[in-house]
Structures are given as structure tokens and as C-alpha cells.
Design an enzyme around this catalytic site. Structure first.
Site, PDB file in Angstrom:
ATOM      1  N   SER A 222       0.841  -1.193   0.000  1.00 25.94           N
ATOM      2  CA  SER A 222       0.000   0.000   0.000  1.00 25.94           C
ATOM      3  C   SER A 222       0.884   1.255   0.000  1.00 25.94           C
ATOM      4  O   SER A 222       1.777   1.371  -0.846  1.00 25.94           O
ATOM      5  CB  SER A 222      -0.932  -0.088   1.214  1.00 25.94           C
ATOM      6  OG  SER A 222      -1.967   0.849   1.151  1.00 25.94           O
TER       7      SER A 222
ATOM      8  N   ASP B 161      -8.475  -5.156  -5.776  1.00 29.47           N
ATOM      9  CA  ASP B 161      -8.176  -3.926  -5.037  1.00 29.47           C
ATOM     10  C   ASP B 161      -9.005  -2.789  -5.630  1.00 29.47           C
ATOM     11  O   ASP B 161      -8.960  -2.537  -6.829  1.00 29.47           O
ATOM     12  CB  ASP B 161      -6.680  -3.623  -5.149  1.00 29.47           C
ATOM     13  CG  ASP B 161      -6.204  -2.574  -4.156  1.00 29.47           C
ATOM     14  OD1 ASP B 161      -6.917  -1.569  -3.962  1.00 29.47           O
ATOM     15  OD2 ASP B 161      -5.117  -2.745  -3.590  1.00 29.47           O
TER      16      ASP B 161
ATOM     17  N   HIS C 200      -8.089  -4.741  -1.383  1.00 28.38           N
ATOM     18  CA  HIS C 200      -6.806  -4.208  -0.923  1.00 28.38           C
ATOM     19  C   HIS C 200      -6.294  -4.987   0.288  1.00 28.38           C
ATOM     20  O   HIS C 200      -5.086  -5.159   0.467  1.00 28.38           O
ATOM     21  CB  HIS C 200      -6.957  -2.728  -0.583  1.00 28.38           C
ATOM     22  CG  HIS C 200      -5.673  -2.050  -0.267  1.00 28.38           C
ATOM     23  ND1 HIS C 200      -4.709  -1.819  -1.224  1.00 28.38           N
ATOM     24  CD2 HIS C 200      -5.171  -1.558   0.896  1.00 28.38           C
ATOM     25  CE1 HIS C 200      -3.671  -1.217  -0.662  1.00 28.38           C
ATOM     26  NE2 HIS C 200      -3.928  -1.048   0.620  1.00 28.38           N
TER      27      HIS C 200
END
Lengths: 334, 334
Positions: free
Chosen positions: B126, B279, B308
Site C-alpha cells: 500500500s 483492489d 486491498h
């Protein structure tokens, strides 16, 4: 605009409401054969006039040919709503109405206004489409055709969760005061609109800057427009309709006992089920599964980068209205 | 935990900060060849210890073999942050740090701690992955390998818009007071967590009830867990990092002048670019386009219904850590 009044209405919740007002508009007239009635319910933030871009002279739905009835959702500020109710059911105390309740009220209106054996078509966008599904499942012998676009027969868990997020944005404003506000919770309404906008379109819409043809230079300009738009709504009215939306399910009633496949299978209407391919909450995959369980349904997705707003009547994907008209023509000519 | 201090730091914004503290942890030791240094920056709501599930004895990253440096993002409450800064830069007045600023500070730390010619690997999830992209682009000759997972080289417009929504949910709480709160804006923090959760997983995750294996009976239970988690964060710290995230772009600097293809093409590291297929914000399509412009990058998506959070270290998709280890082995053994 005319109002139909129902008294002593018993809701799915068991609660009885003394008086429910259902606002509606009619475009065109019932014909001699009594077979041209079309029901076109409003959507989440729709007033009756908002549906007007979906039909017109020379279009697939034509008030010169069809009799188009547009009933307003309970909570849309025209029909009974938290904001226009007085007495013990006002504001935060307004009762919960399901899609099932809404459609039962609409049926009473139809029976009062028109003595028809069947409705030719029930059609709608988004929550309007949820009502079209409900009409077809609740009155299988009464609905000849149905065309829900960007809608599903039940609210998915993910759709429910997205709505929890926008609700949280609104109710984070202390001025909301549990629904007992004296002035509009402006920060919360703006936050609701801003948080909603990220879901209303698609990734592609934003990343390809498709807001520019709509007249917005930046995504921020678009978000501010969503803020302004939501400032014009009453907070409790919005939350009333969010509740209705979150509990949409054509099978949760005494007829189908929560068995969605059975409810879908019971539909007799000829249908076209029309999701937009990038819709982030009324998802194509779900619409496809549902359509496959309806005996007489065609699955006809609309390819678009615009997400759910592919079909928004104020500013749709330029290809959408011709695509919709084609589908209506196909459905009505059979 | 140790803290590295840099003084008179000039940020990309032009603003100069008297003192910046960079918190870090080290797992393992630099070897004699000085070629086993791995940089593993923290993610949006990550503390240093949060990265620990990604490595361990006998794993692809092993503190017995590698020297793993985990620097904390500016704003993560351990490094300089609105919440732990006093004086004129405290709280709402805390300056904006870009990913570029973060990585420049991390480079100074690396040069102070280790005299190495190259770092063997920069890796992260991320926002941690955004830093890995930035390392590879900002120091092409210094980064031998990079493995960003669930990350992209720039924050897309849609990603930016999603973050505007969760920001709006937080700042709708009047107690936030423009960042000058005296007590935590609890309603806003809860709303932030609740609105965020709808984006963190995928449609499939919710609709297939994959929260149940995580110990949550209903989606509401999961949302309440997100509320609790965000209540433990400082509001300005969260907003500080959201700003950093929204402005992530490896090309917006004096070297690449906003030309993202050129920045990607300048990367010399051997890379594996690893999005999760569902995601909702660090999207597979974008990661794929970016990877295709990096000379020595393999595109290796992880198929998952978890969105995600497929790679969240606390509770990942059960298949993810073995998949990640395989990729690290492949990358490190070449």
C-alpha cells in the site's frame, strides 16, 4: 402535483401508519384497450420531473402513446417523508418503509386511478429499478413487462456497506443530533454528497477525466457539485430512503420467505435486466445471476465507463438513452 | 525505538522544518558483503511492528540472513507527526510531507546507519509500496530490487476521490474543529473507519461473507471493528498521511517534471509489481500499465476476493503470504 392518500396502512414492520400520502404524476392517458399503462417509480434522489428525460414524443416511451405513471418514493420529500410529516411520526420518528411497502401503496394507487388488468411495463433506474423488480415479484400476473436498469432484486452486502459509509459521513455531524436537528446539518450533508460521489461513478470515469465533458474542470469541482446537491435534501429524508434501499429484497415477505431464487423464478413478466458494466454497487455480476433465475428475462448490460451514473437522467453517458430506447422498443413490440 | 533526527529539512513544498524525527526499527544485521539491506517502509495505518508478519526465520525475508530496516512514515505517530510535535508546527499546522520527502529522509537515515553501495530490496504494502516505487525512481542506481504490493507509482484520481470521501466523513464532526480539537473527534474517527471499510475489501469479500473466517458474524461487526481501530488514531495524523497519499506521484519532482512514463522508464531496479486483482483503489489495471513502462519489471497480480486487504499483515488472504514469499525468493535469487 396530485397526492393519493391511504389510511391505516400496516407496514411490513408491523407498524400501522394513520395516513400515508403518495405523490405522483401522469404523462399521457390510458387508451381504450387499457393496455398502455407504464409505471416509472422515482429513484434515490429523484423527484417526479427527474424521470422526464427517459421519455418523450417520438421516443420509445411516448406520452402520446403510453400512459406513464410516476409515483414518488416514500421519503422523497413529495410523498410522505420525515420532513413533511407532522405529529408523532415526524422527523427522526418517521417509520421505516420497505420497497415492498412502497409497491403495495403504488398498487393501491393504480387500482384507484386505472381499472386495468395488467400494467404494460414497470421500469426504473437504481432504486426505481428495485421497485420494478418488486412489482414483478409481488404481482406476477399483473406485470406484463419489466425493465430495471442499474438495479438488482436485492441490496447486496457490499451495497449495504457502501451505504453505511455515506450514512456515517452524514451522522458524524453533531448538528444532526440523532435526527432531531433544528437547522440542516450542513457539514454532514456535504460529507454525504462528497463520500457518495466516489461510488456513483467508476474508477475509469475519474481516471479518464470523463467529468470534463460534464463541465467540471477537476474532480474537486464535481465533488463540490455533489455537496451542493445534497445540501438541498433533508437529512432525515435521505436516511429514510437509505434504510429502504438497504433492506431491498423481493423475497423478504410472507410470499417468498427470504428465498430469492424462488422469488425470481416466480416472475412472469417479460424482462430486460440492464446493469451498467462499471456500476460499483448495483453490480453487473449480481444482475447477471439474478437475470439467469428469471424465466423470461434477457440480460442486456450497457457497456460504459460511467459507473452507476451511466443512466442518471440529468447527465447520462451519451450512449445510454438510445440504448435504453432500443430495449424499451424491443420489450414493448413483443 | 530508535529515532533519526534531521535538522533544517527543506520540503518539496518549499517549507523548511527545523527538526524532523524519523522512527525506525532494524531486524537482523548488515553482512560483511554489505549487500543484504532491505527497506520495508510502513503503510497508512502501520506501526513498525505491523510489518513483522511479512518476514521471519525460514521465510523469504529472514532476519538471520537480511538486514531489514523499517522506517515509519511521517505522520504515523512514531515519526514526526501532528500529534507528537510541539511548537508552531504542531497539530493542524503540521507541514505537508510528500512521499518524495519521506524517501529523501529515509535515504539520509540509510546513509547514516549503513555505508552501502546499494540496497538489495525495497518492499512495501500500500503506501509502503508507494515508497518502494519512489525509492526506485528517486535513486535508480541505489535500488537493486523493488517489490511494491497493492500499490501504484501515483495516486489515481479515483483513489484521490475515495480519500476525499473518508476525509469528509471525519471532518464532518464539528468536534474536529479544523484540526484544533481539544479531545478526539470520536464521531468523525468512527465515521472515517466505517466509510473506509467499504473500500478496503472488495464487493466479492462482502457478498461472499469472507469476513466470517475473520471472526465477524456480520458485516456490521466488521464495520464496528474498523470504528474501534480508527478511534485509536489521532485525527490530524490520519489526515497528514491522507495528504501524503493523495499527492503520491514518483514523477512530480525536479527530476521528472511530472512525466510519469519517463520516471517509470528510468527505474533500473529489477521489480515485481504485485497488485491484488480486486483492489478497489490501487487498481490492477493501473499497476499493469505502470509495470509495462518499467524496463525490468514483472507484473505478477495476486488473484484474491479480498480487495486491498488481501495483503493486510494482521489478517491477509490465507494464500497471500506464501505468494509474497515466492515472489521475494524469485526476485532475490536472481
Amino acid at each position: 402535483m396530485p397526492i393519493h392518500i391511504e389510511r391505516d396502512v400496516r407496514l411490513q414492520s408491523g407498524r400501522t401508519v394513520d395516513e400515508v400520502r403518495l405523490s405522483y404524476a401522469i404523462y399521457g392517458e390510458l387508451n381504450a384497450a387499457r393496455d398502455n399503462l407504464v409505471i416509472f417509480p422515482t429513484y434515490f434522489t429523484g423527484r417526479q420531473s427527474c424521470n422526464e428525460p427517459y421519455f418523450g414524443q417520438g421516443r420509445a416511451l411516448d406520452p402520446n402513446i403510453h400512459c406513464i405513471l410516476v409515483p414518488s418514493l416514500i421519503g422523497n420529500s413529495d410523498s410522505s417523508s420525515p420532513s413533511n410529516t407532522t405529529g408523532p411520526d415526524a422527523g427522526a420518528a418517521f417509520p421505516n418503509f420497505t420497497i415492498h411497502d412502497n409497491v403495495r401503496l403504488q398498487r393501491a394507487l393504480v387500482d384507484k386511478l386505472f381499472q386495468v388488468e395488467r400494467v404494460a411495463l414497470v421500469i426504473g433506474w437504481s432504486m426505481g429499478g428495485c421497485q420494478a423488480f418488486e412489482w414483478a415479484a409481488q404481482f406476477p400476473d399483473f406485470v406484463a413487462r419489466a425493465l430495471p436498469f442499474c438495479a438488482t432484486a436485492m441490496c447486496s452486502t457490499h451495497n449495504h456497506v457502501f451505504l453505511e459509509g455515506v450514512k456515517a459521513a452524514l451522522t458524524a455531524d453533531g448538528d444532526w443530533a440523532g435526527g432531531n436537528y433544528s437547522a440542516p446539518p450542513a457539514r454532514g450533508l456535504r460529507a454525504f454528497g462528497r463520500a457518495y460521489a466516489g461510488w456513483a461513478y467508476s474508477r475509469e470515469f475519474f481516471n479518464r477525466r470523463l467529468y470534463r465533458p460534464l463541465g467540471f474542470e477537476t474532480s474537486e469541482d464535481l465533488l463540490q457539485d455533489w455537496e451542493r446537491d445534497h445540501l438541498s435534501w433533508d437529512a432525515n429524508d435521505l436516511l429514510c430512503k437509505v434504510w429502504t434501499w438497504q433492506h431491498a429484497d423481493i423475497s423478504v415477505n410472507g410470499r417468498y420467505h427470504g428465498d430469492l431464487p424462488t422469488a425470481l423464478n416466480a416472475i412472469k413478466a417479460r424482462m430486460i435486466v440492464m446493469p451498467a458494466t462499471t456500476d460499483m454497487y448495483f453490480a453487473e455480476t449480481q444482475a447477471s445471476r439474478e437475470a439467469s433465475l428469471i424465466p423470461n428475462a434477457e440480460f442486456r448490460p450497457f457497456f460504459s465507463h460511467w459507473g452507476h451514473c451511466a443512466a442518471t437522467p440529468s447527465a447520462p453517458d451519451p450512449g445510454f438513452l438510445p440504448f435504453l430506447d432500443d430495449a424499451i422498443f424491443d420489450l414493448m413490440s413483443e
